[in-house]
Motif scaffolding. Structure first.
Motif, PDB file in Angstrom:
ATOM      1  N   ASN A 186       0.844  -1.196   0.000  1.00 16.92           N
ATOM      2  CA  ASN A 186       0.000   0.000   0.000  1.00 16.92           C
ATOM      3  C   ASN A 186       0.884   1.253   0.000  1.00 16.92           C
ATOM      4  N   PRO A 187       0.877   2.033  -1.072  1.00 11.54           N
ATOM      5  CA  PRO A 187       1.735   3.217  -1.134  1.00 11.54           C
ATOM      6  C   PRO A 187       1.225   4.375  -0.275  1.00 11.54           C
ATOM      7  N   ASN A 188      -0.010   4.282   0.220  1.00  9.29           N
ATOM      8  CA  ASN A 188      -0.590   5.358   1.023  1.00  9.29           C
ATOM      9  C   ASN A 188      -0.217   5.281   2.495  1.00  9.29           C
ATOM     10  N   VAL A 189       0.345   4.158   2.931  1.00 10.23           N
ATOM     11  CA  VAL A 189       0.736   4.000   4.332  1.00 10.23           C
ATOM     12  C   VAL A 189       2.259   3.975   4.387  1.00 10.23           C
ATOM     13  N   VAL A 190       2.826   4.971   5.049  1.00 10.56           N
ATOM     14  CA  VAL A 190       4.273   5.141   5.051  1.00 10.56           C
ATOM     15  C   VAL A 190       4.940   4.355   6.184  1.00 10.56           C
ATOM     16  N   THR A 191       4.338   4.350   7.362  1.00  8.84           N
ATOM     17  CA  THR A 191       4.939   3.667   8.506  1.00  8.84           C
ATOM     18  C   THR A 191       3.960   2.665   9.104  1.00  8.84           C
ATOM     19  N   TRP A 192       4.472   1.786   9.940  1.00  2.18           N
ATOM     20  CA  TRP A 192       3.623   0.768  10.569  1.00  2.18           C
ATOM     21  C   TRP A 192       2.519   1.380  11.411  1.00  2.18           C
ATOM     22  N   GLU A 193       2.757   2.558  11.978  1.00  5.04           N
ATOM     23  CA  GLU A 193       1.735   3.208  12.808  1.00  5.04           C
ATOM     24  C   GLU A 193       0.456   3.465  12.011  1.00  5.04           C
ATOM     25  N   GLY A 194       0.609   3.616  10.701  1.00  7.43           N
ATOM     26  CA  GLY A 194      -0.540   3.839   9.840  1.00  7.43           C
ATOM     27  C   GLY A 194      -1.491   2.661   9.763  1.00  7.43           C
ATOM     28  N   TYR A 195      -1.061   1.509  10.252  1.00 13.52           N
ATOM     29  CA  TYR A 195      -1.908   0.311  10.225  1.00 13.52           C
ATOM     30  C   TYR A 195      -2.592   0.033  11.566  1.00 13.52           C
ATOM     31  N   LEU A 196      -2.257   0.771  12.603  1.00 10.25           N
ATOM     32  CA  LEU A 196      -2.796   0.445  13.931  1.00 10.25           C
ATOM     33  C   LEU A 196      -4.321   0.478  13.997  1.00 10.25           C
ATOM     34  N   LEU A 197      -4.935   1.497  13.451  1.00  9.41           N
ATOM     35  CA  LEU A 197      -6.404   1.566  13.486  1.00  9.41           C
ATOM     36  C   LEU A 197      -7.018   0.443  12.665  1.00  9.41           C
ATOM     37  N   ALA A 198      -6.424   0.145  11.524  1.00  3.61           N
ATOM     38  CA  ALA A 198      -6.932  -0.949  10.685  1.00  3.61           C
ATOM     39  C   ALA A 198      -6.791  -2.294  11.399  1.00  3.61           C
ATOM     40  N   VAL A 199      -5.704  -2.472  12.147  1.00  7.05           N
ATOM     41  CA  VAL A 199      -5.523  -3.710  12.913  1.00  7.05           C
ATOM     42  C   VAL A 199      -6.638  -3.831  13.949  1.00  7.05           C
ATOM     43  N   LYS A 200      -6.912  -2.748  14.657  1.00  5.73           N
ATOM     44  CA  LYS A 200      -7.973  -2.790  15.679  1.00  5.73           C
ATOM     45  C   LYS A 200      -9.334  -3.056  15.037  1.00  5.73           C
ATOM     46  N   ASP A 201      -9.629  -2.353  13.955  1.00  6.80           N
ATOM     47  CA  ASP A 201     -10.918  -2.554  13.275  1.00  6.80           C
ATOM     48  C   ASP A 201     -11.087  -4.007  12.828  1.00  6.80           C
ATOM     49  N   ASN A 202     -10.028  -4.571  12.264  1.00  8.84           N
ATOM     50  CA  ASN A 202     -10.082  -5.965  11.816  1.00  8.84           C
ATOM     51  C   ASN A 202     -10.168  -6.925  12.995  1.00  8.84           C
ATOM     52  N   ALA A 203      -9.464  -6.632  14.075  1.00 18.28           N
ATOM     53  CA  ALA A 203      -9.520  -7.492  15.260  1.00 18.28           C
ATOM     54  C   ALA A 203     -10.931  -7.522  15.838  1.00 18.28           C
ATOM     55  N   VAL A 204     -11.564  -6.366  15.924  1.00 20.92           N
ATOM     56  CA  VAL A 204     -12.938  -6.293  16.438  1.00 20.92           C
ATOM     57  C   VAL A 204     -13.878  -7.082  15.533  1.00 20.92           C
ATOM     58  N   LYS A 205     -13.743  -6.894  14.233  1.00 21.02           N
ATOM     59  CA  LYS A 205     -14.602  -7.614  13.272  1.00 21.02           C
ATOM     60  C   LYS A 205     -14.410  -9.127  13.396  1.00 21.02           C
ATOM     61  N   LEU A 206     -13.156  -9.569  13.453  1.00 20.76           N
ATOM     62  CA  LEU A 206     -12.877 -11.003  13.558  1.00 20.76           C
ATOM     63  C   LEU A 206     -13.370 -11.570  14.885  1.00 20.76           C
ATOM     64  N   ALA A 207     -13.258 -10.788  15.956  1.00 25.98           N
ATOM     65  CA  ALA A 207     -13.744 -11.247  17.263  1.00 25.98           C
ATOM     66  C   ALA A 207     -15.276 -11.364  17.266  1.00 25.98           C
ATOM     67  N   LYS A 208     -15.941 -10.424  16.633  1.00 21.91           N
ATOM     68  CA  LYS A 208     -17.408 -10.491  16.532  1.00 21.91           C
ATOM     69  C   LYS A 208     -17.843 -11.737  15.770  1.00 21.91           C
ATOM     70  N   GLU A 209     -17.036 -12.126  14.779  1.00 21.54           N
ATOM     71  CA  GLU A 209     -17.337 -13.317  13.988  1.00 21.54           C
ATOM     72  C   GLU A 209     -16.926 -14.603  14.701  1.00 21.54           C
ATOM     73  N   GLY A 210     -16.282 -14.481  15.857  1.00 23.59           N
ATOM     74  CA  GLY A 210     -15.862 -15.649  16.620  1.00 23.59           C
ATOM     75  C   GLY A 210     -14.600 -16.321  16.106  1.00 23.59           C
ATOM     76  N   LYS A 211     -13.840 -15.627  15.283  1.00 25.74           N
ATOM     77  CA  LYS A 211     -12.633 -16.212  14.690  1.00 25.74           C
ATOM     78  C   LYS A 211     -11.392 -16.012  15.554  1.00 25.74           C
ATOM     79  N   ILE A 212     -11.371 -14.935  16.355  1.00 22.95           N
ATOM     80  CA  ILE A 212     -10.292 -14.688  17.306  1.00 22.95           C
ATOM     81  C   ILE A 212     -10.918 -14.146  18.583  1.00 22.95           C
ATOM     82  N   ARG A 213     -10.099 -13.951  19.597  1.00 23.50           N
ATOM     83  CA  ARG A 213     -10.557 -13.290  20.820  1.00 23.50           C
ATOM     84  C   ARG A 213      -9.712 -12.052  21.030  1.00 23.50           C
ATOM     85  N   VAL A 214     -10.328 -11.040  21.628  1.00 24.62           N
ATOM     86  CA  VAL A 214      -9.580  -9.856  22.029  1.00 24.62           C
ATOM     87  C   VAL A 214      -9.526  -9.840  23.548  1.00 24.62           C
ATOM     88  N   TYR A 215      -8.385  -9.397  24.065  1.00 24.63           N
ATOM     89  CA  TYR A 215      -8.126  -9.423  25.502  1.00 24.63           C
ATOM     90  C   TYR A 215      -7.742  -8.047  26.003  1.00 24.63           C
TER      91      TYR A 215
END
Length: 91
Positions: free
Chosen positions: A39-68
């Motif tokens: 992705n050329p629009n994200v320069v550093t790893w910090e740019g993915y933190l919100l997307a990681v959280k959004d995906n973690a919440v979605k996956l947890a709602k689907e029962g695929k992972i757990r969040v702690y």
């Protein structure tokens, strides 16, 4: 041209590889994903933190992972602050 993996699939893969009692730090996920992303629009790893959280919440709602939070599985709907991710088998 190589395509980067989807973030949700990346999270699922890391959780699947984790030991049953292991929890994954979202910063580690963002750093690792930044290394393989094209992705050329994200320069550093910090740019993915919100997307990681959004995906973690979605996956947890689907029962695929757990969040702690503080080592205890929490409802993804109310997730705030510092959190970790892990496989469903973790407890």
């Amino acid at each position: 041209m190589a395509t980067s993996p989807k973030l949700a699939d990346f999270i699922l893969d890391l959780c699947a590889k984790a030991a049953a009692s292991e929890m994954i730090d979202p910063e580690d996920v963002a750093k690792a994903f930044a290394k393989v992303s094209t992705n050329p629009n994200v320069v550093t790893w910090e740019g993915y933190l919100l997307a990681v959280k959004d995906n973690a919440v979605k996956l947890a709602k689907e029962g695929k992972i757990r969040v702690y939070r503080k080592g205890v599985a929490v409802d993804p709907e109310t997730l705030k602050g510092v959190y970790r991710m892990g496989p469903v088998s973790a407890e």
